[in-house]
Motif scaffolding. Sequence first.
Motif, PDB file in Angstrom:
ATOM      1  N   ALA A  15      31.690  48.690  20.110  1.00  0.00           N
ATOM      2  CA  ALA A  15      32.314  50.021  20.218  1.00  0.00           C
ATOM      3  C   ALA A  15      32.812  50.274  21.634  1.00  0.00           C
ATOM      4  CB  ALA A  15      31.317  51.105  19.800  1.00  0.00           C
ATOM      5  N   LYS A  16      32.015  49.894  22.621  1.00  0.00           N
ATOM      6  CA  LYS A  16      32.421  50.091  24.016  1.00  0.00           C
ATOM      7  C   LYS A  16      33.619  49.223  24.357  1.00  0.00           C
ATOM      8  CE  LYS A  16      27.746  51.344  25.487  1.00  0.00           C
ATOM      9  NZ  LYS A  16      26.555  50.942  26.285  1.00  0.00           N
ATOM     10  N   ILE A  60      39.747  49.347  25.386  1.00  0.00           N
ATOM     11  CA  ILE A  60      41.112  48.950  25.027  1.00  0.00           C
ATOM     12  C   ILE A  60      41.949  50.186  24.707  1.00  0.00           C
ATOM     13  CG2 ILE A  60      42.523  47.666  23.387  1.00  0.00           C
ATOM     14  CD1 ILE A  60      40.131  45.785  22.974  1.00  0.00           C
ATOM     15  N   LEU A  61      41.398  51.067  23.898  1.00  0.00           N
ATOM     16  CA  LEU A  61      42.125  52.287  23.528  1.00  0.00           C
ATOM     17  C   LEU A  61      42.391  53.190  24.723  1.00  0.00           C
ATOM     18  CD1 LEU A  61      40.207  53.159  20.224  1.00  0.00           C
ATOM     19  CD2 LEU A  61      42.456  52.053  20.440  1.00  0.00           C
ATOM     20  N   ALA A  62      41.551  53.066  25.761  1.00  0.00           N
ATOM     21  CA  ALA A  62      41.678  53.920  26.940  1.00  0.00           C
ATOM     22  C   ALA A  62      42.620  53.344  27.996  1.00  0.00           C
ATOM     23  CB  ALA A  62      40.294  54.147  27.559  1.00  0.00           C
ATOM     24  N   GLN A  63      43.323  52.271  27.684  1.00  0.00           N
ATOM     25  CA  GLN A  63      44.217  51.670  28.664  1.00  0.00           C
ATOM     26  C   GLN A  63      45.314  52.638  29.096  1.00  0.00           C
ATOM     27  OE1 GLN A  63      44.132  48.139  30.069  1.00  0.00           O
ATOM     28  NE2 GLN A  63      42.142  49.038  29.588  1.00  0.00           N
ATOM     29  N   ASP A  64      45.527  52.718  30.387  1.00  0.00           N
ATOM     30  CA  ASP A  64      46.574  53.562  30.961  1.00  0.00           C
ATOM     31  C   ASP A  64      47.903  52.802  30.902  1.00  0.00           C
ATOM     32  OD1 ASP A  64      48.057  55.426  32.325  1.00  0.00           O
ATOM     33  OD2 ASP A  64      47.226  54.937  34.303  1.00  0.00           O
ATOM     34  N   SER A  92      33.077  42.304  26.897  1.00  0.00           N
ATOM     35  CA  SER A  92      33.862  42.705  28.062  1.00  0.00           C
ATOM     36  C   SER A  92      34.333  44.149  27.955  1.00  0.00           C
ATOM     37  CB  SER A  92      35.084  41.782  28.204  1.00  0.00           C
ATOM     38  OG  SER A  92      35.975  41.961  27.108  1.00  0.00           O
ATOM     39  N   GLY A  93      34.680  44.701  29.099  1.00  0.00           N
ATOM     40  CA  GLY A  93      35.266  46.035  29.168  1.00  0.00           C
ATOM     41  C   GLY A  93      36.421  46.012  30.154  1.00  0.00           C
ATOM     42  N   LEU A  94      37.615  46.368  29.717  1.00  0.00           N
ATOM     43  CA  LEU A  94      38.796  46.293  30.571  1.00  0.00           C
ATOM     44  C   LEU A  94      38.875  47.491  31.507  1.00  0.00           C
ATOM     45  CD1 LEU A  94      41.498  45.242  27.948  1.00  0.00           C
ATOM     46  CD2 LEU A  94      39.936  43.783  29.248  1.00  0.00           C
ATOM     47  N   GLY A  95      39.292  47.233  32.755  1.00  0.00           N
ATOM     48  CA  GLY A  95      39.608  48.328  33.659  1.00  0.00           C
ATOM     49  C   GLY A  95      40.765  49.127  33.093  1.00  0.00           C
ATOM     50  N   THR A  96      40.851  50.413  33.391  1.00  0.00           N
ATOM     51  CA  THR A  96      41.859  51.271  32.761  1.00  0.00           C
ATOM     52  C   THR A  96      43.290  50.820  33.037  1.00  0.00           C
ATOM     53  OG1 THR A  96      41.731  52.787  34.648  1.00  0.00           O
ATOM     54  CG2 THR A  96      40.366  53.303  32.727  1.00  0.00           C
ATOM     55  N   ASP A  97      43.532  50.177  34.177  1.00  0.00           N
ATOM     56  CA  ASP A  97      44.886  49.739  34.499  1.00  0.00           C
ATOM     57  C   ASP A  97      45.090  48.244  34.249  1.00  0.00           C
ATOM     58  OD1 ASP A  97      43.301  48.785  36.536  1.00  0.00           O
ATOM     59  OD2 ASP A  97      44.684  49.316  38.153  1.00  0.00           O
ATOM     60  N   GLU A 103      40.710  43.656  36.628  1.00  0.00           N
ATOM     61  CA  GLU A 103      39.253  43.546  36.566  1.00  0.00           C
ATOM     62  C   GLU A 103      38.733  43.732  35.129  1.00  0.00           C
ATOM     63  OE1 GLU A 103      37.560  46.255  39.368  1.00  0.00           O
ATOM     64  OE2 GLU A 103      38.220  45.084  41.105  1.00  0.00           O
ATOM     65  N   VAL A 104      37.810  42.836  34.763  1.00  0.00           N
ATOM     66  CA  VAL A 104      37.167  42.897  33.457  1.00  0.00           C
ATOM     67  C   VAL A 104      35.656  42.904  33.667  1.00  0.00           C
ATOM     68  CG1 VAL A 104      36.898  41.832  31.190  1.00  0.00           C
ATOM     69  CG2 VAL A 104      39.043  41.555  32.453  1.00  0.00           C
ATOM     70  N   THR A 105      34.995  43.922  33.188  1.00  0.00           N
ATOM     71  CA  THR A 105      33.536  43.946  33.243  1.00  0.00           C
ATOM     72  C   THR A 105      32.991  43.079  32.116  1.00  0.00           C
ATOM     73  OG1 THR A 105      33.514  46.185  34.155  1.00  0.00           O
ATOM     74  CG2 THR A 105      31.478  45.401  33.128  1.00  0.00           C
ATOM     75  N   TYR A 106      32.052  42.207  32.466  1.00  0.00           N
ATOM     76  CA  TYR A 106      31.460  41.299  31.475  1.00  0.00           C
ATOM     77  C   TYR A 106      29.952  41.529  31.420  1.00  0.00           C
ATOM     78  CZ  TYR A 106      29.723  37.021  29.304  1.00  0.00           C
ATOM     79  OH  TYR A 106      29.071  36.139  28.491  1.00  0.00           O
ATOM     80  N   TRP A 107      29.425  41.699  30.211  1.00  0.00           N
ATOM     81  CA  TRP A 107      27.991  41.908  30.008  1.00  0.00           C
ATOM     82  C   TRP A 107      27.379  40.613  29.474  1.00  0.00           C
ATOM     83  CZ3 TRP A 107      26.451  46.322  32.086  1.00  0.00           C
ATOM     84  CH2 TRP A 107      27.387  47.351  32.206  1.00  0.00           C
ATOM     85  N   PRO A 108      26.570  39.920  30.276  1.00  0.00           N
ATOM     86  CA  PRO A 108      26.008  38.629  29.865  1.00  0.00           C
ATOM     87  C   PRO A 108      24.995  38.767  28.734  1.00  0.00           C
ATOM     88  CG  PRO A 108      25.832  38.971  32.255  1.00  0.00           C
ATOM     89  CD  PRO A 108      26.183  40.285  31.649  1.00  0.00           C
TER      90      PRO A 108
END
Length: 359
Positions: free
Chosen positions: A36-37, A42-46, A111-116, A222-227
């Motif tokens: 979900a996160k 992805i949906l929050a991409q600017d 992963s979680g993408l940075g907004t930009d 930047e991509v946040t990655y959760w191991p």
Amino acid sequence: MSKILEILTPEGLPPLAERPGVSFIMPVLNEAEHIAKAITTILAQDYDGDKEIVLALGPSTDDTNRIIADMAAQDSRIQTVDNPQAATPIGLNLAIAATHHPVIIRVDAHSGLGTDYTKQAIDTLRRTKAANCGGLMLARGRTSFQKAVARAYMSPVGLGGPAYHSGDEAGEAESAYLGVYRREVFTHLGGFDEGIKRGQDWELNLRIRTSGGRICFNPDMEVTYWPRDSWSKIAQQFWATGIWRAELIRRYGSQNSIRYFAPPVLVLGVGASVIEALLQMTGTTKTWPKFLRRFTSLVHVPSLGYVSGILATASAAKDCGRRERAWFGLILPTMHLCWGAGFLRGLITGAGSTKDGSR
């Protein structure tokens, strides 16, 4: 170079529209904790261009597919395809076949993408005329264990190597983390190699480079990655990764970096040291000539040096608590030895049908 493949060169790729549509693709299996996160980022991409998300659903045994179905019911941009074999490259190809836009962005449930991220990626593709680009993997953790794993990912003593781990300056690269591709890559090269269960991105990037295409790294993406969140999962992940890297060595030989041989050499050295220690403890070496005993005892030196280096690296991590520091000191050799042992296994037997059992 054939005329068909010249299109992937910087001179051959057609120019991008001002705001090209983008298609996000993601293979998913048992990711109820993260999915979900990941979709939300992805949906929050600017980014003002059209967006679609295509998820390749494996036969998850948790709530992953239900969570995705609920989100898809609320947003028509979220689409799904079935991936009953749960193989990453097959899922990626199924997702690509269901997309429509000229730019294809691979994402991961961890992963979680940075907004930009998307805006930076489009700008990078346009500016560099690259066929693929990627950014910096920022490993992060929530628990002490996961933070220690993240620290190991980002440490030069941990994974090191590729720019997306170490944070090098922007420029051309051997491969890219996840990847933001021009559709022409898949139109003219085909999809990911479905026979390569891990490392398929490296193999595709090799084909891109061989065809004259450019791959670029941009640290601003930047991509946040959760191991993985347990020791056993980390061990399984790196065992499988080592096996598949050896398979790529078997297939593509010298086109792989020499750095991949460091972990298996470490495993061989540690193994030799353990055997020597057992022989010494059982008194076997006492019957050997003195010069031979002195010579074979030197096998301990590299192993002791490695242990000292790990302890020094863990001790130098002053910006964390003792629990995280202790895990960090354990995770580093876990990564190295599991990867190296898997590599040796894969080099001898090949990868076969080996899968990552950590999911």
